[in-house]
Design a protein around this motif. Sequence first.
Motif, PDB file in Angstrom:
ATOM      1  N   ILE A  79       0.960  -1.324   0.001  1.00 33.72           N
ATOM      2  CA  ILE A  79      -0.002  -0.013   0.080  1.00 33.72           C
ATOM      3  C   ILE A  79       0.980   1.201  -0.131  1.00 33.72           C
ATOM      4  O   ILE A  79       0.640   2.187  -0.693  1.00 33.72           O
ATOM      5  CB  ILE A  79      -0.669   0.025   1.287  1.00 33.72           C
ATOM      6  CG1 ILE A  79      -1.968  -1.100   1.086  1.00 33.72           C
ATOM      7  CG2 ILE A  79      -1.699   1.372   1.404  1.00 33.72           C
ATOM      8  CD1 ILE A  79      -2.874  -1.422   2.336  1.00 33.72           C
ATOM      9  N   ASN A  80       2.090   1.233   0.821  1.00 34.11           N
ATOM     10  CA  ASN A  80       3.084   2.280   0.769  1.00 34.11           C
ATOM     11  C   ASN A  80       3.587   2.673  -0.451  1.00 34.11           C
ATOM     12  O   ASN A  80       3.635   3.912  -0.969  1.00 34.11           O
ATOM     13  CB  ASN A  80       3.892   1.980   1.739  1.00 34.11           C
ATOM     14  CG  ASN A  80       4.838   3.379   2.144  1.00 34.11           C
ATOM     15  OD1 ASN A  80       4.267   4.367   2.381  1.00 34.11           O
ATOM     16  ND2 ASN A  80       6.027   3.115   2.039  1.00 34.11           N
ATOM     17  N   ARG A  81       3.998   1.497  -1.103  1.00 34.43           N
ATOM     18  CA  ARG A  81       4.648   1.593  -2.365  1.00 34.43           C
ATOM     19  C   ARG A  81       3.739   2.196  -3.371  1.00 34.43           C
ATOM     20  O   ARG A  81       4.148   2.937  -4.524  1.00 34.43           O
ATOM     21  CB  ARG A  81       5.098   0.360  -2.854  1.00 34.43           C
ATOM     22  CG  ARG A  81       6.308  -0.190  -2.007  1.00 34.43           C
ATOM     23  CD  ARG A  81       7.186  -1.318  -2.846  1.00 34.43           C
ATOM     24  NE  ARG A  81       6.415  -2.418  -3.374  1.00 34.43           N
ATOM     25  CZ  ARG A  81       5.860  -3.441  -2.289  1.00 34.43           C
ATOM     26  NH1 ARG A  81       6.570  -3.418  -1.266  1.00 34.43           N
ATOM     27  NH2 ARG A  81       5.173  -4.611  -2.807  1.00 34.43           N
ATOM     28  N   LYS A 191      -4.329  -7.845  -8.012  1.00 38.57           N
ATOM     29  CA  LYS A 191      -5.029  -8.351  -9.375  1.00 38.57           C
ATOM     30  C   LYS A 191      -6.114  -7.296  -9.730  1.00 38.57           C
ATOM     31  O   LYS A 191      -5.944  -7.208 -11.064  1.00 38.57           O
ATOM     32  CB  LYS A 191      -5.814  -9.703  -8.923  1.00 38.57           C
ATOM     33  CG  LYS A 191      -6.735 -10.183 -10.105  1.00 38.57           C
ATOM     34  CD  LYS A 191      -7.473 -11.575  -9.719  1.00 38.57           C
ATOM     35  CE  LYS A 191      -8.354 -12.068 -10.927  1.00 38.57           C
ATOM     36  NZ  LYS A 191      -9.057 -13.303 -10.374  1.00 38.57           N
ATOM     37  N   HIS A 192      -6.739  -6.890  -9.085  1.00 35.07           N
ATOM     38  CA  HIS A 192      -7.788  -5.834  -9.323  1.00 35.07           C
ATOM     39  C   HIS A 192      -7.463  -4.323  -9.744  1.00 35.07           C
ATOM     40  O   HIS A 192      -7.817  -3.398 -10.295  1.00 35.07           O
ATOM     41  CB  HIS A 192      -9.178  -5.725  -8.819  1.00 35.07           C
ATOM     42  CG  HIS A 192      -9.752  -7.281  -8.633  1.00 35.07           C
ATOM     43  ND1 HIS A 192     -10.727  -7.434  -9.883  1.00 35.07           N
ATOM     44  CD2 HIS A 192      -9.856  -8.121  -7.875  1.00 35.07           C
ATOM     45  CE1 HIS A 192     -11.123  -8.855  -9.603  1.00 35.07           C
ATOM     46  NE2 HIS A 192     -10.590  -9.045  -8.141  1.00 35.07           N
ATOM     47  N   GLY A 193      -6.316  -4.257  -8.910  1.00 33.13           N
ATOM     48  CA  GLY A 193      -5.603  -2.680  -9.294  1.00 33.13           C
ATOM     49  C   GLY A 193      -6.216  -1.875  -8.483  1.00 33.13           C
ATOM     50  O   GLY A 193      -7.371  -1.700  -7.791  1.00 33.13           O
ATOM     51  N   ILE A 194      -5.348  -0.844  -8.302  1.00 34.18           N
ATOM     52  CA  ILE A 194      -5.892   0.382  -7.214  1.00 34.18           C
ATOM     53  C   ILE A 194      -5.472   1.551  -8.002  1.00 34.18           C
ATOM     54  O   ILE A 194      -4.565   1.663  -8.830  1.00 34.18           O
ATOM     55  CB  ILE A 194      -5.198   0.398  -6.005  1.00 34.18           C
ATOM     56  CG1 ILE A 194      -3.771   0.289  -6.045  1.00 34.18           C
ATOM     57  CG2 ILE A 194      -5.690  -0.697  -4.990  1.00 34.18           C
ATOM     58  CD1 ILE A 194      -3.075   0.137  -4.525  1.00 34.18           C
ATOM     59  N   LYS A 195      -6.200   2.830  -7.669  1.00 34.51           N
ATOM     60  CA  LYS A 195      -5.753   3.911  -8.338  1.00 34.51           C
ATOM     61  C   LYS A 195      -5.394   4.999  -7.326  1.00 34.51           C
ATOM     62  O   LYS A 195      -5.867   4.998  -6.471  1.00 34.51           O
ATOM     63  CB  LYS A 195      -6.888   4.681  -9.058  1.00 34.51           C
ATOM     64  CG  LYS A 195      -6.763   5.859  -9.857  1.00 34.51           C
ATOM     65  CD  LYS A 195      -8.082   6.587 -10.233  1.00 34.51           C
ATOM     66  CE  LYS A 195      -7.790   7.942 -10.955  1.00 34.51           C
ATOM     67  NZ  LYS A 195      -9.080   8.440 -11.619  1.00 34.51           N
ATOM     68  N   LYS A 196      -4.090   5.506  -7.783  1.00 36.75           N
ATOM     69  CA  LYS A 196      -3.343   6.318  -6.762  1.00 36.75           C
ATOM     70  C   LYS A 196      -4.002   7.432  -6.660  1.00 36.75           C
ATOM     71  O   LYS A 196      -4.575   8.151  -7.496  1.00 36.75           O
ATOM     72  CB  LYS A 196      -1.994   6.298  -7.101  1.00 36.75           C
ATOM     73  CG  LYS A 196      -0.814   5.161  -7.459  1.00 36.75           C
ATOM     74  CD  LYS A 196       0.190   5.413  -7.913  1.00 36.75           C
ATOM     75  CE  LYS A 196       1.079   4.126  -8.092  1.00 36.75           C
ATOM     76  NZ  LYS A 196       2.189   4.191  -8.734  1.00 36.75           N
TER      77      LYS A 196
END
Length: 198
Positions: A79-81, A191-196
């Motif tokens: 999460i931090n990265r 897998k589903h990706g996150i948007k920064k």
Amino acid sequence: MIHGIIFDLDGTLVESSLDFALIKQQIGCPTDQDLLTFIDQLNCPITQQRANDIVLEHENRDANTAKALTGMVELLNYINRQNLPCAIVTRNSKTASEMKLKQNNINIDIVLTRECYPAKPAPDALNAIADQWQIHPKNLIYVGDYLYDIQAANNAGMIACFINHGIDTHYQHLADVIVKSLAELLTILKKHGIKKAL
């Protein structure tokens, strides 16, 4: 897409061995009532203070021995990265929460306890974080291990992620996402990706 993630603390990121049945017995709280609500509704200030002291004593003792749950370090590092906003909302006390964060090297800036806002399942703390981040609740996920966590997320309009630690519960169907572990949650995020956050 997930733009931010909020965690419960006890039983979600770190261990908890709190014996709520014993605590309720010691302060005279009926087994079918919520502990914090019962204390808030006590009319006598002295009795209320004594009950709060008993809860704090149990919480601090629990905090002294609480270890990080398996997969916590890897998940928080990921999460931090990703530069994903991260926070904690807990029904625990500020003192016990800070103790658990310190001894498990959890570096999360926003930690809201029951002293900050009405306790879960009230959505106030979650709403406050959404406002601070300026992120719509539907793009935030709240991760917890109990019914109140699911209810709080639902009440705030957030994605409710329930960690059942491999034990199905009668209320887990109320969650949007059900995982058995933090490692499984990490797999889903990858897998589903996150948007920064922008």
